[in-house]
Enzyme design. Structure first.
Site, PDB file in Angstrom:
ATOM      1  NE  ARG A 237      57.754  56.014  98.883  1.00  0.00           N
ATOM      2  CZ  ARG A 237      56.398  56.695  98.918  1.00  0.00           C
ATOM      3  NH1 ARG A 237      55.963  57.431  99.876  1.00  0.00           N
ATOM      4  NH2 ARG A 237      55.508  56.186  97.763  1.00  0.00           N
ATOM      5  CD  GLU A 266      56.888  53.009 105.887  1.00  0.00           C
ATOM      6  OE1 GLU A 266      56.127  52.441 105.098  1.00  0.00           O
ATOM      7  OE2 GLU A 266      57.441  54.298 105.870  1.00  0.00           O
ATOM      8  CG  HIS A 285      53.482  55.200 104.760  1.00  0.00           C
ATOM      9  ND1 HIS A 285      54.468  54.895 103.995  1.00  0.00           N
ATOM     10  CD2 HIS A 285      52.916  56.474 103.755  1.00  0.00           C
ATOM     11  CE1 HIS A 285      54.621  55.344 102.908  1.00  0.00           C
ATOM     12  NE2 HIS A 285      53.681  56.281 102.780  1.00  0.00           N
TER      13      HIS A 285
END
EC number: 1.1.1.79
Length: 324
Positions: A237, A266, A285
């Site tokens: 994370r 993000e 991601h």
């Protein structure tokens, strides 16, 4: 009469049909206040909630008084207010097992891409810079027989260790909340404190969930302890890392390179200094983002919601205590 649920993520038809066999399904595109207001009756009557990536907090739960279970198409659940769910006795289901191998593949790809400078030199070829036999300024570093440090020896850490040990003959150090005898037996992994791992590892791979304890666990102090030749990898994370400290460590040459699949914000802002660094491989991601795994995650989330609303929380439940 079938229970009602809210679906806030598009699913393959076969999975949608499976949901509709069990529930009355209202499909929405997001969980914004405007969407909730537009479908107020459906939200008020929903006993289940299924989707991913949206924030589920007390304000939303206020609008869903009949909610009994929510199922996320992910292993991480830091976008859920777990305390609020617990207070309202709402089950939270997730998909911790189906993405393990795929995320481990992504981590291995980042290790290889950063050490061998794959993205950087590929772009140089496309830019027409390969005009003669290459010299040392194009060279990367070996991966085989280098020391891998894994911070967080869960399922994904174990899968990465398997690839590194058997595929690349890498000595493995690891740091976790507790020792992992299976990792030590199968991969000859050595448990050590975080400082020792940072000082000895050639690759430091961070595979931790985001909690109050792990927020900004990696900062200037940790990067300063790493080898100047070390490569930092994060596919856990983003907020576990102080991104400003990471940028500074890269700019100062305190660490050699970074392979990143997650970020504090993000999508990553286009003006992030990370995007201007040739020694940074930045991915959007994509840890579990393969067609096969994302389908399997969605299928697991569907099964999880069906099970939860039938009173079965034997697996994949974050807070089974609320069912008691």
């Amino acid at each position: 009469m079938k229970p009602s649920i809210i679906l806030y993520k598009k699913l393959p038809d076969v999975l949608l049909q499976r949901l509709e066999e069990h529930f009355t399904v209202t499909q929405v595109s997001n969980l914004s206040p405007q969407t909730v207001e537009q479908h107020a009756e459906a939200f008020a009557n929903a006993e289940g909630l299924l989707g991913s990536s949206e924030k589920v907090d007390d304000a939303l739960l206020e609008k869903m008084p009949k909610l009994r279970a929510t199922s996320t198409i992910s292993v991480g659940y830091d976008n859920f207010d777990v305390d609020a769910l617990n207070a309202r006795k709402v089950l939270l289901m997730h998909t911790p097992t189906v993405l393990t191998e795929t995320v481990a593949d992504t981590l291995m790809a980042l290790i290889l891409a950063t050490s061998r400078r794959v993205v950087e030199v590929a772009e140089r070829v496309k830019a027409g810079e390969w005009t003669a036999s290459i010299g040392p300024d194009w060279f990367g570093s070996d991966v085989h027989h280098k020391t891998l440090g894994i911070v967080g020896m869960g399922r994904i850490g174990m899968a990465l260790a398997q690839r590194a040990h058997f595929g690349f003959n890498m000595p493995i150090l690891y740091n976790a909340r507790r020792q992992h005898p299976q990792a030590e037996e199968r991969f000859n992994a050595r448990y050590c404190d975080l400082d020792t791992l940072l000082q000895e590892a050639d690759f430091v791979c961070l595979i931790l969930p985001l909690t109050e304890e792990t927020h900004h666990l990696f900062g200037a102090e940790q990067f300063a302890k790493m080898k100047s030749s070390a490569i930092f990898i994060n596919a856990g994370r983003g907020p576990v890392v102080d991104e400003k400290a990471l940028i500074s460590a890269l700019q100062k040459g305190e660490i050699h390179a970074a392979g990143l699949d997650v970020f504090e914000r993000e999508p990553l802002p286009v003006d992030s200094p990370l995007l201007a660094m040739p020694n940074v491989v930045a991915l959007p991601h994509i840890g579990s983002a393969t067609h096969e795994t994302r389908y399997n995650m969605a299928a697991c989330a569907v099964d999880n919601l069906i099970a939860a609303l039938q009173g079965n929380v034997d697996k994949n439940c974050v807070n089974p205590q609320v069912a008691k």
